[in-house]
Structure formats: structure tokens, C-alpha cells
Design a protein around this motif. Structure first.
Motif, PDB file in Angstrom:
ATOM      1  N   ARG A   1     -51.372 -45.294  44.951  1.00 39.64           N
ATOM      2  CA  ARG A   1     -50.653 -45.109  43.690  1.00 39.64           C
ATOM      3  C   ARG A   1     -51.529 -45.498  42.495  1.00 39.64           C
ATOM      4  NH1 ARG A   1     -46.876 -41.941  42.136  1.00 39.64           N
ATOM      5  NH2 ARG A   1     -45.006 -42.826  43.076  1.00 39.64           N
ATOM      6  N   GLU A   2     -52.302 -46.595  42.635  1.00 38.92           N
ATOM      7  CA  GLU A   2     -53.196 -46.997  41.548  1.00 38.92           C
ATOM      8  C   GLU A   2     -54.266 -45.947  41.295  1.00 38.92           C
ATOM      9  OE1 GLU A   2     -52.875 -51.886  41.926  1.00 38.92           O
ATOM     10  OE2 GLU A   2     -54.395 -50.791  43.055  1.00 38.92           O
ATOM     11  N   GLU A   3     -54.758 -45.322  42.371  1.00 37.94           N
ATOM     12  CA  GLU A   3     -55.736 -44.248  42.200  1.00 37.94           C
ATOM     13  C   GLU A   3     -55.123 -43.070  41.439  1.00 37.94           C
ATOM     14  OE1 GLU A   3     -57.758 -42.819  45.605  1.00 37.94           O
ATOM     15  OE2 GLU A   3     -59.085 -44.566  45.749  1.00 37.94           O
ATOM     16  N   GLU A   4     -53.850 -42.746  41.757  1.00 37.45           N
ATOM     17  CA  GLU A   4     -53.167 -41.667  41.048  1.00 37.45           C
ATOM     18  C   GLU A   4     -53.077 -41.968  39.556  1.00 37.45           C
ATOM     19  OE1 GLU A   4     -49.889 -39.540  43.849  1.00 37.45           O
ATOM     20  OE2 GLU A   4     -49.490 -41.636  43.396  1.00 37.45           O
ATOM     21  N   VAL A   5     -52.653 -43.202  39.231  1.00 36.12           N
ATOM     22  CA  VAL A   5     -52.517 -43.593  37.830  1.00 36.12           C
ATOM     23  C   VAL A   5     -53.885 -43.586  37.147  1.00 36.12           C
ATOM     24  CG1 VAL A   5     -51.894 -45.479  36.262  1.00 36.12           C
ATOM     25  CG2 VAL A   5     -50.417 -44.936  38.222  1.00 36.12           C
ATOM     26  N   LEU A   6     -54.904 -44.105  37.816  1.00 36.88           N
ATOM     27  CA  LEU A   6     -56.248 -44.131  37.248  1.00 36.88           C
ATOM     28  C   LEU A   6     -56.730 -42.721  36.927  1.00 36.88           C
ATOM     29  CD1 LEU A   6     -58.929 -45.464  36.514  1.00 36.88           C
ATOM     30  CD2 LEU A   6     -59.533 -45.456  38.944  1.00 36.88           C
TER      31      LEU A   6
ATOM     32  N   VAL B   1     -54.869 -41.430  33.870  1.00 36.99           N
ATOM     33  CA  VAL B   1     -55.332 -42.133  32.659  1.00 36.99           C
ATOM     34  C   VAL B   1     -56.674 -41.549  32.217  1.00 36.99           C
ATOM     35  CG1 VAL B   1     -56.232 -44.324  31.783  1.00 36.99           C
ATOM     36  CG2 VAL B   1     -54.101 -44.281  33.070  1.00 36.99           C
ATOM     37  N   ALA B   2     -57.579 -41.362  33.196  1.00 35.91           N
ATOM     38  CA  ALA B   2     -58.911 -40.845  32.882  1.00 35.91           C
ATOM     39  C   ALA B   2     -58.860 -39.420  32.361  1.00 35.91           C
ATOM     40  CB  ALA B   2     -59.800 -40.921  34.127  1.00 35.91           C
ATOM     41  N   GLU B   3     -57.830 -38.681  32.745  1.00 37.45           N
ATOM     42  CA  GLU B   3     -57.674 -37.308  32.256  1.00 37.45           C
ATOM     43  C   GLU B   3     -57.034 -37.261  30.872  1.00 37.45           C
ATOM     44  OE1 GLU B   3     -55.490 -35.507  35.441  1.00 37.45           O
ATOM     45  OE2 GLU B   3     -57.297 -35.083  36.623  1.00 37.45           O
TER      46      GLU B   3
ATOM     47  N   TYR C   1     -65.150 -45.556  35.171  1.00 40.12           N
ATOM     48  CA  TYR C   1     -65.015 -45.950  36.571  1.00 40.12           C
ATOM     49  C   TYR C   1     -64.500 -44.772  37.396  1.00 40.12           C
ATOM     50  CZ  TYR C   1     -63.572 -48.350  40.808  1.00 40.12           C
ATOM     51  OH  TYR C   1     -63.430 -48.722  42.125  1.00 40.12           O
ATOM     52  N   ALA C   2     -63.501 -44.044  36.873  1.00 38.53           N
ATOM     53  CA  ALA C   2     -62.923 -42.906  37.597  1.00 38.53           C
ATOM     54  C   ALA C   2     -63.965 -41.829  37.853  1.00 38.53           C
ATOM     55  CB  ALA C   2     -61.751 -42.336  36.805  1.00 38.53           C
ATOM     56  N   ILE C   3     -64.871 -41.633  36.892  1.00 42.17           N
ATOM     57  CA  ILE C   3     -65.948 -40.650  37.070  1.00 42.17           C
ATOM     58  C   ILE C   3     -66.891 -41.101  38.187  1.00 42.17           C
ATOM     59  CG2 ILE C   3     -68.000 -39.634  35.978  1.00 42.17           C
ATOM     60  CD1 ILE C   3     -66.394 -39.712  33.320  1.00 42.17           C
ATOM     61  N   ARG C   4     -67.277 -42.388  38.144  1.00 39.79           N
ATOM     62  CA  ARG C   4     -68.182 -42.912  39.194  1.00 39.79           C
ATOM     63  C   ARG C   4     -67.527 -42.855  40.565  1.00 39.79           C
ATOM     64  NH1 ARG C   4     -69.007 -47.084  35.431  1.00 39.79           N
ATOM     65  NH2 ARG C   4     -67.828 -48.541  36.719  1.00 39.79           N
ATOM     66  N   ALA C   5     -66.200 -43.049  40.608  1.00 38.67           N
ATOM     67  CA  ALA C   5     -65.486 -43.035  41.893  1.00 38.67           C
ATOM     68  C   ALA C   5     -65.183 -41.630  42.387  1.00 38.67           C
ATOM     69  CB  ALA C   5     -64.186 -43.827  41.756  1.00 38.67           C
ATOM     70  N   GLY C   6     -65.524 -40.632  41.579  1.00 37.97           N
ATOM     71  CA  GLY C   6     -65.310 -39.246  41.998  1.00 37.97           C
ATOM     72  C   GLY C   6     -63.880 -38.772  41.845  1.00 37.97           C
ATOM     73  N   LEU C   7     -63.066 -39.501  41.056  1.00 38.41           N
ATOM     74  CA  LEU C   7     -61.663 -39.091  40.862  1.00 38.41           C
ATOM     75  C   LEU C   7     -61.529 -37.986  39.821  1.00 38.41           C
ATOM     76  CD1 LEU C   7     -59.960 -42.612  40.901  1.00 38.41           C
ATOM     77  CD2 LEU C   7     -59.961 -40.905  42.729  1.00 38.41           C
ATOM     78  N   VAL C   8     -62.429 -37.979  38.858  1.00 39.41           N
ATOM     79  CA  VAL C   8     -62.436 -36.917  37.843  1.00 39.41           C
ATOM     80  C   VAL C   8     -63.877 -36.500  37.608  1.00 39.41           C
ATOM     81  CG1 VAL C   8     -60.348 -37.707  36.652  1.00 39.41           C
ATOM     82  CG2 VAL C   8     -62.562 -38.610  35.957  1.00 39.41           C
ATOM     83  N   GLU C   9     -64.049 -35.289  37.100  1.00 40.01           N
ATOM     84  CA  GLU C   9     -65.384 -34.794  36.809  1.00 40.01           C
ATOM     85  C   GLU C   9     -65.804 -35.205  35.403  1.00 40.01           C
ATOM     86  OE1 GLU C   9     -65.812 -30.681  37.462  1.00 40.01           O
ATOM     87  OE2 GLU C   9     -65.320 -30.770  39.606  1.00 40.01           O
TER      88      GLU C   9
END
Length: 238
Positions: free
Chosen positions: A179-184, A187-189, A229-237
Motif C-alpha cells: 500500500r505504501e508503494e502504491e501511495v508513493l 505521489v511521485a506522479e 526515490y520512486a524513480i530510483r526504485a523503478g516505480l515511475v519513469e
């Protein structure tokens, strides 16, 4: 009356690794409280053109002093030694010489010692019973900054990991809940807390709590750092 020389505890086997011209051998510090064992280990190592024992110690404290006074690249330490154990010496050496590679050479096929050795800064764990087979390869792996684990140690690592998973503990590196990954990600988007709440069917207050948890867990300060952080983790481009 003539006495036979004591038999060394290891039977060295040749290993093919010719020294590279112009490259000096790896300088090794060898620590064990039994002179006979040191002799056997030295026989294994000194026959290799790329390895050279340049210092010996009879206990952990002496090993630390040798590392202070001599240029060495690799320390091969017995675990059970008087005054200062190999594990204690490994911790001292890791703090004193972060560039120094450390191997534990032991008779103990013991998971507790193995995990303590890793925590102390050792990059390899070799059993004396198979030193003639494994030690040279372990030394070369350490110098390449690669881990060397005997098969039983690999089994212990896997069993330790599976036990943690079964007990519900988070796997290493998996510090965020799904769930935290979803929110992150949202947020990053660039979505607002209200938009995220509507998309995930949760309250705005819950979104804000998740954001606060993310900042706390990751040691970050604001939306911009969360996005990075989300970019480094590969969650968003990017």
C-alpha cells in the motif's frame, strides 16, 4: 635419535593461476594460534604465484598489530584464538583498515559463527577440513571483492531467509508495504492527497498517514525527495 617432522594438517594441491607479469602477489596476513596449522596454510598459499604470506600472528591482538605495522591486502583469521578471537580481530581490522579483505578460516561448521563473521566484515568463510580445496579460491575471490561461502554456509543463508519470510518478517530491501508503494507511486506522479484517496478508496487522512510513514521510513523530507526515490526504485519513469 632423529625425529620426523610433524605432519601438516593440509595436503596442498596445485592450482593453475600464473602470476601476471609486473603485478605483485596479494600480501597475506595469517593468524592462527597453532603454529602447525599456520605452517600447513602457508604451504598452500605460498605455492601460488599470485599469493604470498608476508606476516603471521598467534592471536587476534597480534594480527591487529601486524596489520598496523605491515602492508597487507588480505587477512586470513582463525576464529578461536586466545587474547582476541578472530571475530573480534575482524571487527577491529574492518574499522582500522576498511580496504583490507578478511577471510575466516575455521574448524567450526557453525551457523552462529558464520553469521557473526559476516557481521564482523569477513567476505568469506572457509573450513579447515577443506582448506586445500577452497582456500586459494577464497583468497582470490576476496581480492576481487566477491564473497566466498562453502556449500553449508549457502544453505544456512537460504534457510535463514526462508525462516524470516515464514515468520512474517520483511525481506531485506522490502521496507515498504504494498500500500505504501502504491501511495508513493501516485505521489511521485503528482497526484494530490484527495486524488490519491479517491483512486485507492481510502480517506484523505489515511493517505496523509501513509505519506508521513514514507517520509519517516525513507528518511526523506518532502514530495520532491519522494519522487526521486520512486524513480530510483523503478516505480515511475524519470
Amino acid at each position: 635419535m632423529q625425529h620426523d617432522d610433524p605432519v601438516t594438517p593440509f595436503a596442498p594441491e596445485p592450482a593453475d593461476a600464473p602470476a601476471t607479469p609486473g603485478v605483485r602477489p596479494t600480501r597475506i596476513l595469517l593468524a592462527d594460534d597453532h603454529a602447525l596449522v599456520r605452517r600447513g596454510v602457508r604451504l598452500i598459499l605460498d605455492q601460488e604465484p599470485d599469493l604470498e604470506v608476508v606476516a603471521e600472528a598467534g592471536d587476534g591482538a597480534e594480527a591487529v598489530e601486524r596489520a598496523r605495522s605491515q602492508e597487507v591486502d588480505l587477512a586470513v583469521l582463525d576464529i578461536a584464538m586466545p587474547r582476541m578471537t578472530g571475530l573480534q580481530a575482524a571487527r577491529e581490522l574492518a574499522a582500522l583498515r576498511p580496504d583490507l579483505r578478511i577471510l575466516m578460516l575455521t574448524m567450526h561448521d557453525n551457523e552462529q559463527y558464520f553469521f557473526q563473521a559476516l557481521k564482523a566484515g569477513a567476505s568469506g568463510y572457509v573450513l579447515k577440513s577443506v582448506a586445500d580445496r577452497d582456500l586459494v579460491a577464497a583468497c582470490r575471490a576476496a581480492i576481487r571483492d566477491e564473497p566466498f561461502l562453502y556449500p553449508g554456509a549457502v544453505t544456512a543463508l537460504i534457510r535463514h531467509y526462508l525462516d524470516r519470510v515464514r515468520q512474517g518478517e520483511e525481506a531485506p530491501g522490502q521496507i515498504l508495504t504494498p500500500r505504501e508503494e502504491e501511495v508513493l507511486k501516485l505521489v511521485a506522479e503528482g497526484h494530490s492527497s484527495k486524488e490519491i484517496a479517491e483512486m485507492l478508496f481510502i480517506s484523505v487522512k489515511t493517505v496523509q498517514r501513509h505519506r508521513a510513514n514514507l517520509l519517516s521510513k525513507l528518511g526523506l523530507r518532502d514530495r520532491l525527495e519522494l519522487t526521486r526515490y520512486a524513480i530510483r526504485a523503478g516505480l515511475v519513469e524519470p
